[in-house]
Design a protein around this motif. Structure first.
Motif, short mmCIF file in Angstrom:
data_model
loop_
_atom_site.label_atom_id
_atom_site.label_comp_id
_atom_site.label_asym_id
_atom_site.label_seq_id
_atom_site.Cartn_x
_atom_site.Cartn_y
_atom_site.Cartn_z
N LYS A 78 0.83 -1.23 0.00
CA LYS A 78 0.00 0.00 0.00
C LYS A 78 0.86 1.27 0.00
N ILE A 79 2.08 1.13 0.49
CA ILE A 79 2.98 2.30 0.59
C ILE A 79 3.28 2.89 -0.79
N SER A 136 2.71 -3.03 9.95
CA SER A 136 1.63 -2.20 10.52
C SER A 136 2.18 -0.89 11.06
N LYS A 137 3.36 -0.94 11.66
CA LYS A 137 3.91 0.29 12.24
C LYS A 137 4.44 1.25 11.18
N ILE A 138 4.97 0.71 10.09
CA ILE A 138 5.42 1.62 9.02
C ILE A 138 4.22 2.43 8.55
N TRP A 139 3.12 1.72 8.31
CA TRP A 139 1.91 2.38 7.79
C TRP A 139 1.44 3.46 8.76
N LEU A 140 1.42 3.10 10.04
CA LEU A 140 0.97 4.04 11.07
C LEU A 140 1.87 5.28 11.09
N LEU A 141 3.17 5.03 11.09
CA LEU A 141 4.12 6.13 11.24
C LEU A 141 4.15 7.06 10.02
N ILE A 142 4.11 6.49 8.82
CA ILE A 142 4.23 7.38 7.64
C ILE A 142 3.00 8.27 7.49
N ASN A 143 1.91 7.89 8.16
CA ASN A 143 0.71 8.71 8.07
C ASN A 143 0.62 9.78 9.15
N LEU A 144 1.58 9.78 10.08
CA LEU A 144 1.57 10.82 11.11
C LEU A 144 1.99 12.15 10.47
N PRO A 145 1.21 13.23 10.71
CA PRO A 145 1.49 14.49 10.01
C PRO A 145 2.93 15.00 10.17
N PHE A 146 3.54 14.80 11.37
CA PHE A 146 4.89 15.34 11.55
C PHE A 146 5.93 14.57 10.73
N LEU A 147 5.54 13.42 10.19
CA LEU A 147 6.46 12.68 9.31
C LEU A 147 6.04 12.79 7.84
N SER A 148 4.72 12.77 7.60
CA SER A 148 4.28 12.83 6.19
C SER A 148 4.57 14.20 5.57
N LYS A 149 4.77 15.21 6.41
CA LYS A 149 5.06 16.55 5.87
C LYS A 149 6.37 16.60 5.06
N PHE A 150 7.23 15.61 5.30
CA PHE A 150 8.51 15.62 4.58
C PHE A 150 8.36 15.33 3.09
N LYS A 151 7.12 14.96 2.68
CA LYS A 151 6.84 14.76 1.26
C LYS A 151 7.05 16.06 0.48
N HIS A 152 6.92 17.18 1.19
CA HIS A 152 7.00 18.48 0.51
C HIS A 152 8.38 19.10 0.61
N GLN A 153 9.34 18.37 1.17
CA GLN A 153 10.68 18.96 1.31
C GLN A 153 11.70 18.21 0.47
N LYS A 154 12.49 18.99 -0.26
CA LYS A 154 13.53 18.40 -1.11
C LYS A 154 14.81 18.19 -0.29
N PRO A 155 15.51 17.07 -0.49
CA PRO A 155 16.78 16.92 0.23
C PRO A 155 17.79 17.96 -0.24
N LYS A 156 18.44 18.64 0.73
CA LYS A 156 19.39 19.70 0.33
C LYS A 156 20.82 19.23 0.47
#
Ligand code: NDP
Ligand code: MG
Length: 389
Positions: A304-305, A343-363
């Motif tokens: 699902k990821i 199950s924990k990967i799914w839980l964690l990647i959906n937490l807002p403080f972690l999913s927000k990194f989708k919008h940040q480019k690695p510098k």
């Protein structure tokens, strides 16, 4: 004489690289090897290949080996390589496991004419930085992960835009035809049916997380749109990738389940007299029963990821690698159950403080490493808390 470096020489890929070189020892000079903790094996490798430079990253083991082998240059890290190695070597194998391989890989690019990268985590988290170094130093790159080596070997004459579809195959790991019970032990999960690999990648193959990583890896290396990728279960692992081109051609790449094939090809590529390893005859029995299957998402929920992966390079890729690295460690240390990895990967990647990194480019490298530490700590704490409840 070809000069070579192996990062992670005491691991599964590192050892196989040295076995290939041993067959043709007089034509190679091993300039640098590295280990984290396995100083016994690296001592043997130093003797067999008359190596003068070694990196031991674990502090305690570094001190022990430094005292023991006074005539060898033993270093604690891969910094200031210009002081450690004169000029450039011909070939480097990057085979440290996990995101810890990223910094050494980036550091070594300037010192090598060709780099073969097995360490998929460094490609997933830091491809932009790796690519920049490759260009700057005119270093040739060859992917070693078997699927990626296969794709790489057939798309040379094509443009990315000529590709219609890429299918990666997955063996399905040790639990393909078994029930995933709640009492699975680390030793059961690392028993891969087709490959002998390091512990971390063996667990990733059992959860199928390895395929998620391989799609991200392929998307980055070949610059192909995520939508063009698919995964099929192929229990025998004889076919590594299927590439369909817009001209109607479909290229199917097969080889034995032997990592020495991509490794030796990456070493001897372009040479007239190729000292490739001897491989078996074409396996008609397997070819007649390729047995491709769709993935059972209920059984392997990490699939699902795929829907969560971002199109563009983002720090979310590092978040994913770090959560998984930590959960695999927790499982290997019997702190969580096998099914909890998914199950924990799914839980964690959906937490807002972690999913927000989708919008940040690695510098830069420091930012990726800092994020890795942060995410691993959070994963550890949140997993322990949810266990206590
Ligand atoms: P292993 O676990 O067998 O070996 C890892 C190597 O990296 C060892 O030399 C180990 O040293 C070293 N290492 C581990 N942690 C650190 C650290 N923190 N700092 C420096 N060195 C470290 O892994 P594999 O050989 O199986 O895999 C290596 C990479 O290749 C992985 O990224 C994997 O995903 C990829 N890969 C592997 C395949 C395979 O068939 N094995 C197939 C495709 C890709 P020590 O011995 O002291 O622990
Ligand atoms: Mg692979």
């Amino acid at each position: 004489m070809k000069k070579i470096i192996i990062l992670g020489s005491t691991g599964s890929i590192g050892k196989q690289t040295l076995e290939i070189i041993k067959k043709n020892k007089k034509n190679f000079k091993v300039v640098l090897l590295s280990t984290d903790k396995n100083i016994n094996l690296i001592t043997k490798q130093i003797k067999t290949f008359k190596v003068k430079n070694v990196v031991v990253t674990n502090n305690k083991k570094f001190e022990i080996l430094k005292k023991k082998l006074k005539k060898i240059n033993i270093f604690p890290d891969f910094e200031n390589l210009d002081n450690k190695i004169k000029g450039k070597v011909d070939y480097t194998m990057s085979a440290i496991s996990g995101i810890e391989g990223l910094r050494p890989t980036i550091n070594i690019i300037k010192k090598t004419k060709r780099i073969a990268i097995a360490n998929k985590e460094s490609i997933i988290c830091g491809w932009g930085l790796i690519q920049k170094e490759l260009k700057k130093n005119k270093t040739e790159f060859i992917p070693v992960d078997s699927e990626h080596f296969s794709i790489w070997s057939v798309i040379n004459d094509f443009n990315t835009s000529d590709i219609e579809r890429i299918i990666l195959t997955a063996s399905g790991g040790p639990f393909l035809n078994k029930k995933i019970r709640s009492n699975i032990l680390p030793n059961d999960a690392i028993k891969h049916p087709n490959w002998v690999m390091g512990k971390k990648i063996s667990i990733d193959s059992a959860t199928l997380m390895n395929k998620i990583f391989e799609i991200i890896e392929a998307k980055k290396i070949f610059n192909v749109d995520l939508k063009k990728f698919d995964i099929l279960i192929h229990p025998k692992s004889y076919i590594h990738a299927i590439v369909k081109f817009k001209n109607g051609l479909i290229k199917i790449i097969a080889h034995d389940t032997n990592m020495k094939i991509p490794i030796s090809n990456s070493i001897y590529l372009g040479e007239k007299k190729q000292n490739f390893i001897k491989s078996k005859k074409i396996d008609l029995n397997t070819l007649n029963y390729l047995n491709f299957q769709k993935i059972n998402v209920k059984k392997f929920p990490v699939i699902k990821i795929l829907k969560k992966i971002t199109k563009k390079n983002s720090l979310f890729d590092t978040v994913l690698v770090s959560i998984n690295d930590e959960l695999v460690d927790l499982f290997l240390n019997s702190k969580i159950k096998f099914s909890e990895i998914s199950s924990k990967i799914w839980l964690l990647i959906n937490l807002p403080f972690l999913s927000k990194f989708k919008h940040q480019k690695p510098k830069n490298l420091a930012q990726i490493e800092k994020l890795n530490e942060f995410v691993r700590l959070k994963t550890r704490t949140l997993s322990v808390i949810s266990k206590k409840k």
